[in-house]
Motif scaffolding. Structure first.
Motif, PDB file in Angstrom:
ATOM      1  N   TYR A 182       0.649  -1.137   0.108  1.00 31.62           N
ATOM      2  CA  TYR A 182       0.024  -0.098   0.074  1.00 31.62           C
ATOM      3  C   TYR A 182       0.911   1.333   0.108  1.00 31.62           C
ATOM      4  O   TYR A 182       1.856   1.276   0.577  1.00 31.62           O
ATOM      5  CB  TYR A 182      -0.753  -0.122   1.275  1.00 31.62           C
ATOM      6  CG  TYR A 182      -1.735  -1.142   1.435  1.00 31.62           C
ATOM      7  CD1 TYR A 182      -1.696  -2.100   2.388  1.00 31.62           C
ATOM      8  CD2 TYR A 182      -2.986  -1.298   0.596  1.00 31.62           C
ATOM      9  CE1 TYR A 182      -2.509  -3.161   2.229  1.00 31.62           C
ATOM     10  CE2 TYR A 182      -3.712  -2.346   0.511  1.00 31.62           C
ATOM     11  CZ  TYR A 182      -3.410  -3.225   1.438  1.00 31.62           C
ATOM     12  OH  TYR A 182      -4.342  -4.331   1.540  1.00 31.62           O
ATOM     13  N   VAL A 183       0.478   2.185  -0.753  1.00 29.86           N
ATOM     14  CA  VAL A 183       1.047   3.511  -0.630  1.00 29.86           C
ATOM     15  C   VAL A 183       0.007   4.355   0.012  1.00 29.86           C
ATOM     16  O   VAL A 183      -1.133   4.636  -0.858  1.00 29.86           O
ATOM     17  CB  VAL A 183       1.656   4.052  -2.048  1.00 29.86           C
ATOM     18  CG1 VAL A 183       2.022   5.449  -1.821  1.00 29.86           C
ATOM     19  CG2 VAL A 183       2.559   3.171  -2.510  1.00 29.86           C
ATOM     20  N   CYS A 194      -3.647  -1.454 -11.285  1.00 28.69           N
ATOM     21  CA  CYS A 194      -3.332  -0.157 -10.246  1.00 28.69           C
ATOM     22  C   CYS A 194      -4.739   0.163  -9.824  1.00 28.69           C
ATOM     23  O   CYS A 194      -5.731   0.602 -10.610  1.00 28.69           O
ATOM     24  CB  CYS A 194      -2.723   0.846 -10.752  1.00 28.69           C
ATOM     25  SG  CYS A 194      -2.004   1.721  -9.745  1.00 28.69           S
ATOM     26  N   GLN A 222      -8.202   2.959  -3.149  1.00 27.95           N
ATOM     27  CA  GLN A 222      -9.217   2.794  -2.083  1.00 27.95           C
ATOM     28  C   GLN A 222      -9.467   4.106  -1.259  1.00 27.95           C
ATOM     29  O   GLN A 222      -8.617   4.621  -0.665  1.00 27.95           O
ATOM     30  CB  GLN A 222      -8.962   1.782  -1.165  1.00 27.95           C
ATOM     31  CG  GLN A 222     -10.058   1.333  -0.201  1.00 27.95           C
ATOM     32  CD  GLN A 222      -9.585   0.006   0.498  1.00 27.95           C
ATOM     33  OE1 GLN A 222      -8.573  -0.044   0.763  1.00 27.95           O
ATOM     34  NE2 GLN A 222     -10.620  -0.686   0.910  1.00 27.95           N
ATOM     35  N   ARG A 240      -5.561   5.463  -0.216  1.00 30.31           N
ATOM     36  CA  ARG A 240      -4.521   4.766  -0.535  1.00 30.31           C
ATOM     37  C   ARG A 240      -4.347   3.968  -1.809  1.00 30.31           C
ATOM     38  O   ARG A 240      -5.553   3.562  -2.256  1.00 30.31           O
ATOM     39  CB  ARG A 240      -4.042   3.584   0.364  1.00 30.31           C
ATOM     40  CG  ARG A 240      -5.111   2.697   0.680  1.00 30.31           C
ATOM     41  CD  ARG A 240      -4.983   1.596   1.892  1.00 30.31           C
ATOM     42  NE  ARG A 240      -5.870   0.523   2.064  1.00 30.31           N
ATOM     43  CZ  ARG A 240      -5.876  -0.266   2.991  1.00 30.31           C
ATOM     44  NH1 ARG A 240      -4.736  -0.300   3.672  1.00 30.31           N
ATOM     45  NH2 ARG A 240      -6.961  -1.203   2.870  1.00 30.31           N
ATOM     46  N   ILE A 241      -3.359   3.604  -2.429  1.00 26.89           N
ATOM     47  CA  ILE A 241      -3.480   3.125  -3.526  1.00 26.89           C
ATOM     48  C   ILE A 241      -2.424   1.761  -3.549  1.00 26.89           C
ATOM     49  O   ILE A 241      -1.457   1.456  -2.739  1.00 26.89           O
ATOM     50  CB  ILE A 241      -2.694   3.675  -4.977  1.00 26.89           C
ATOM     51  CG1 ILE A 241      -1.257   4.241  -4.592  1.00 26.89           C
ATOM     52  CG2 ILE A 241      -3.841   4.817  -5.069  1.00 26.89           C
ATOM     53  CD1 ILE A 241      -0.694   5.010  -6.041  1.00 26.89           C
ATOM     54  N   PHE A 242      -2.991   0.700  -4.432  1.00 31.28           N
ATOM     55  CA  PHE A 242      -2.207  -0.516  -4.468  1.00 31.28           C
ATOM     56  C   PHE A 242      -2.576  -1.109  -5.879  1.00 31.28           C
ATOM     57  O   PHE A 242      -3.246  -0.675  -6.300  1.00 31.28           O
ATOM     58  CB  PHE A 242      -2.664  -1.421  -3.203  1.00 31.28           C
ATOM     59  CG  PHE A 242      -4.132  -1.310  -3.038  1.00 31.28           C
ATOM     60  CD1 PHE A 242      -4.610  -0.605  -2.186  1.00 31.28           C
ATOM     61  CD2 PHE A 242      -5.038  -2.217  -3.668  1.00 31.28           C
ATOM     62  CE1 PHE A 242      -6.022  -0.369  -2.095  1.00 31.28           C
ATOM     63  CE2 PHE A 242      -6.285  -2.127  -3.633  1.00 31.28           C
ATOM     64  CZ  PHE A 242      -7.070  -1.245  -2.710  1.00 31.28           C
TER      65      PHE A 242
END
Lengths: 254, 705
Positions: B39-40, B210, B213, B655-657
């Motif tokens: 997660y970023v 990609c 959330q 967050r992105i993942f």
């Protein structure tokens, strides 16, 4: 990666250990105690070795990444050695305890043979080692994301679970072989187990080149399984007996 | 409001694992936590939250465990086809540039919201040509114009005040909408999209994809009566509140002080009220800058109050002048409706019959063509007495512009008042009043109630080589033009209050003070002047960025405090009281807490020392509660008063993942189940046949397997 991956990886990593526990250990409270004590011994060995590693990292420059990686390798080798030392220590403890258990048991003689204790101790080590490897990864696999944003392979979870499975079974087999070697005063067995453990550790350093790490580890696991089978009293004759027994049972029942 | 800013729903296992990992990740040890590989977290995001009124809910909502969607960067309006119908991996998280953040695109996505997981808007540093998410007719149902009062003027039938408004702020979306800044994080997101999500030669993009959330789950639903009813449910020791009424405090000050304990009508007291509004809003939560919409008005009024200080001490006018700064005016006139309600019910120091006239400062900073306009209410002017007072006020205003570069003009056509606090006073009784504004009909403000209504909208530019302290002192063009407006306002108020005509031309607003206020309210509130006028315990509300003008629910809005202390410093007197005397002034013979408020302020740092020269300011500046009367009366479905509430929430994050394909997940599960079953079978088999397999060295009298 969602619940499917969580359960899949949990089953892969802990399925065999779980089934071994249910069918061979859970019924006998003494075995449960030896299992948990074995797990505790492994835990203490990990704690001590991680202390050493922690002090080493604190005493050096945290920004130097190659140094940190080398320190990690050094720390892991130290941990492997310490685990085997603790396995030996546990063997001595169990031998001493066996005499006391024999004194208080209802039957004549010790309630558990050294072979059984070897197997249970090895499984205890294996379960705790697997838990420590896998729980962290499992908890992160529950979320919606998967590994790969920063270039890691997307098969991270499956391969972690497979490695954990191999490691658990390997610890079990090493326990059997190790205790048998100590019983028979064959000290070279200890050295071999230590070397195989170090070899498995160094293979795991090859990750994420999974072909180069998982396949050899599973090959080693099979070899160790065969060795443990023979050292715990099995033989080819028994297997053929088993086969003919089944055949004759099948014939008589049909 | 954020009730519990911790993640919810962690299993204890997760907590154990994360705490173990955290133990090993202390300080600078580089730690390969699996979570960091996946997660970023996005840190510079602003959500859109849910607001409710008597009949509707507006704003955005996410599901309780966040909304996940595959990122799609929208290139044009036609590209909307991909997330809405053609794309093979719904739901999508649509990333919009601000030029595409339009009503038509948002409405299309709202209609197909089962394929849209959420929207992220990239807000650039430069403003688009125009953008106003507010409605075209602000506060149309709570003003004075209705079917009973000027029906042809109601609902903007004659003049549309905000023609550029697209009404997005008042729409309801059932997916989350977040805003991102144009920085490294957004570049990273776009790079992730380009690496993983682009369709190559018309085929579907390959997993892993990609995804983003967004968590912004709002607790309140439906409307204000529902959420207030749910607030009152007393199930457990800790009742869960779901919404809070919007509100804060109004600031008021007067030339002659009033006794704060004596309420109601005051005999022979005639007051001129000078009003301005303090707050504004934007589509996203709390990031409102309101430069033209509110700051221009109240800064002008503060400067006028300061300009009047000297002359009203030396030659006090006949009538009193009351400066009122209303909070919450954006949301159906919360502050002014509360003050009118207090006046009607004898809970304020004066009442409506004491009011002689009202002069309100509206949006005054964008006057092109050098004319400002005096808006008045045609319906109340049909009454001759009211009309006379209004004409007198217009005269006073127009004669005050002598020597300054602009004129004050009444609009040509008979049109209603623009949205202003004066409308609430007129709802109660016909009071003569004028609203001063820079627009003749529609607003000049192209970014009304949006996050682009900032310093750039007022052309507030400083030469690039100045330090922050030098910028604070630099007198900009905007400051000079607002100073002239403030001078006009001050002179007109003095004349309106019956002051000495010969002294009128000595009244001048100070451009230094105006430019310092503009700097503090629009560029950086943590400057030396604001630090000097604030109380020591409040200095933490000063930040290197401009304050937020959203009224909020916490009753501790920064602009209110700043305006309170500024008004006290600019109109009050510095005294010799010590700090303890300042807190208990009633023990001294000439001081009275009932007549004045005593504020201990930090003061400036003298050149050769490090300690501040703090002192006690005595001013007739008070705060009164600005919460809508609907909440005092319990009439949550009121049509007369503002009923706006803001929902509560637990946490808001983004967050992105990467997401893996369903096939891989099912494969993992299948392999796991197979391994489990196989191991169960094999173990059972071996354990039952153990005596055969391991028979050769069975020790005598050992336990059976």
């Amino acid at each position: 990666m969602t619940a499917a991956v969580f359960f899949g990886c949990a089953f892969i990593a802990f399925g065999p250990a779980f089934s071994l526990f249910i069918f061979t250990i859970a019924k006998d409270p003494l075995r449960v105690i030896i299992l948990i004590a074995g797990a505790f011994f492994w835990l203490v060995s990990l704690l001590l070795s991680s202390l050493v590693w922690f002090i080493a990292t604190k005493a050096t420059n945290a920004q130097d990444l190659t140094l940190q990686k080398n320190l990690l390798i050094f720390g892991s080798i130290f941990s492997v050695i310490l685990q085997e030392v603790f396995r030996f220590g546990y063997y001595r403890l169990l031998r001493k305890a066996n005499e006391g258990l024999a004194a208080i048991s209802e039957e004549d003689g010790p309630p558990l043979s050294v072979r059984e204790m070897a197997y249970v101790a090895g499984l205890g080590f294996g379960i705790m080692s697997g838990a420590f490897s896998m729980i962290n990864t499992l908890s992160d696999s529950l979320g919606p994301g998967t590994v790969g944003m920063f270039g890691d392979s997307q098969y991270y979870f499956i391969t972690s679970a497979l490695m954990t499975l191999a490691l658990t079974m390997l610890h079990t087999f090493w326990g059997v072989v190790f205790f048998e070697g100590c019983e028979r005063k064959r000290w070279w067995v200890i050295a071999v187990v230590l070397c195989v453990h170090l070899m498995v550790f160094s293979l795991s350093l090859l990750n994420p080149f999974y072909v180069g790490s998982i396949l050899p580890v599973y090959a080693i696991m099979l070899l160790m399984a065969v060795w443990a089978f023979f050292s715990s009293g099995g033989s080819l004759h028994n297997i053929t007996l088993l086969w003919t027994c089944r055949k004759s049972n099948a014939e008589t029942s049909s | 409001t954020c009730v519990q800013c911790l993640g919810d729903g962690n299993t204890s296992l997760q907590k154990l694992a994360t705490s173990i990992v955290f133990f090993f990740c202390l300080s600078d040890v580089s730690c390969n936590s699996v979570e960091q590989k996946i997660y970023v977290e996005l840190n510079n995001t602003v959500p859109c939250v849910r607001l409710l009124n008597a009949t509707h809910q507006i704003g955005c909502q996410s599901s309780i465990s966040g909304d996940t969607g595959v990122i799609h960067v929208l290139e044009s309006e036609e590209d909307l086809e991909w997330p809405l119908s053609k794309g093979p991996n719904p739901p999508y998280m649509v990333l919009l540039e601000s030029s595409l953040f339009t009503r038509s695109i948002m409405m299309k996505m709202k209609n197909e919201s089962n394929r849209v997981a959420g929207v992220a808007v990239v807000v650039p540093n430069t403003s688009p040509p125009e953008f106003s998410p507010h409605t075209t007719c602000p506060n149309e149902n709570t003003g004075v114009y209705s079917d009973n009062y000027g029906p042809n003027l109601a609902h903007c039938n004659t003049t549309v005040w905000n023609p550029r408004g697209n009404g997005l702020s008042y729409e309801e979306f059932d997916f989350p909408v977040f805003s991102l800044k144009e920085d490294n994080e957004t570049e990273f997101i776009k790079q992730c999209y380009l690496d993983h999500n682009r369709a190559v030669n018309g085929s579907a993009p390959q997993y892993p994809l990609c995804a983003m959330q967004l968590f912004s789950h709002m607790h309140a639903v439906t409307n204000t009566p529902t959420c207030m009813r749910r607030n009152d449910i007393n199930f457990s020791i800790n009742p869960e509140m779901v919404c809070d009424p919007l509100g804060d405090y109004n600031v008021w000050g007067s030339i002659r002080p009033y006794n704060d304990t004596v309420f109601g009508h005051k005999e022979n007291e005639s007051v001129v009220i000078a009003a301005a509004r303090l707050d504004s809003r934007a589509f996203f939560w709390e990031v409102s800058t309101g430069a033209e919409g509110s700051v221009s008005g109240f800064v002008t009024l503060l400067a006028a109050a300061q300009a009047l200080r000297e002359v009203t001490h030396e030659a006090p006018p006949t009538r009193n002048i009351l400066f009122a700064f209303f909070q919450g005016e954006t949301f159906d006139y919360i502050g002014s409706s509360r003050m009118v309600y207090d006046m009607e019910n004898g809970k304020f120091v004066i009442d409506l019959d004491n009011i002689h006239s009202v002069l309100e400062i509206g949006q005054v900073a964008l006057h092109s063509g050098n004319n400002l306009f005096l808006h008045s209410d045609p319906v109340s002017r049909r009454n001759n007495t009211v009309n006379d007072v209004v004409k007198n006020l217009v005269n006073n205003l127009q004669s005050s512009t002598a020597g300054l570069g602009f004129l004050l003009v009444e609009p040509n056509v008979s049109q209603p008042l623009p949205p202003s606090s004066l409308q609430r006073f007129l709802r109660a009784q016909p009071i003569p009043g004028i609203v001063l504004a820079d627009h003749e009909s529609a607003f000049n403000n192209r970014y009304y109630e949006s996050f682009y209504d900032n310093a750039a909208n007022l052309n507030l530019t400083y030469p690039s080589d100045l330090s922050p302290e030098e910028q604070l002192e630099f007198v900009t063009h905007t400051a000079e033009s607002l100073t002239d407006v403030a001078t006009v306002v001050a002179r007109a108020l003095y004349k309106q209050a019956g002051g000495d005509e010969s002294r009128v031309n000595t009244i001048k607003a100070d451009p230094k003070i105006v430019t310092q206020m503009l700097y503090g309210f629009l560029v950086s509130s943590n400057n030396s002047w604001f630090q000097a006028v604030m109380a020591p315990e409040l200095k933490n509300i000063l930040k290197p960025s401009p304050p937020e003008y959203y009224v909020g629910v916490a009753m501790s809005s920064t602009p209110t405090r700043l305006v309170q202390y500024l008004l006290a410093n600019l109109t009050g007197a510095a005294t010799n009281l010590t700090q303890s005397q300042c807190q208990k002034p009633d023990e001294l013979p000439n001081e009275s807490r009932q007549m004045y408020s005593y504020l201990w302020v930090q003061g400036i740092v003298p050149p050769n020392s490090t300690e501040r020269d703090s002192f006690c300011v005595r001013a007739s500046v008070r705060l009164t509660k600005a919460v809508s009367p609907a909440f005092e009366l319990g009439e949550y479905a009121s049509k007369d008063y503002s009923t706006w509430t803001e929902s509560r929430w637990k946490f808001i994050k983004a967050r992105i993942f990467l997401v893996a394909s369903r096939d891989l997940e099912m494969l993992t599960l299948g392999v796991g189940v197979a391994v489990l079953f196989t191991s169960l079978l094999v173990t059972y088999f071996i354990s039952t046949k153990a005596d055969v397999l391991f028979s050769s060295t069975r020790e005598p009298a050992s336990a059976a397997y």
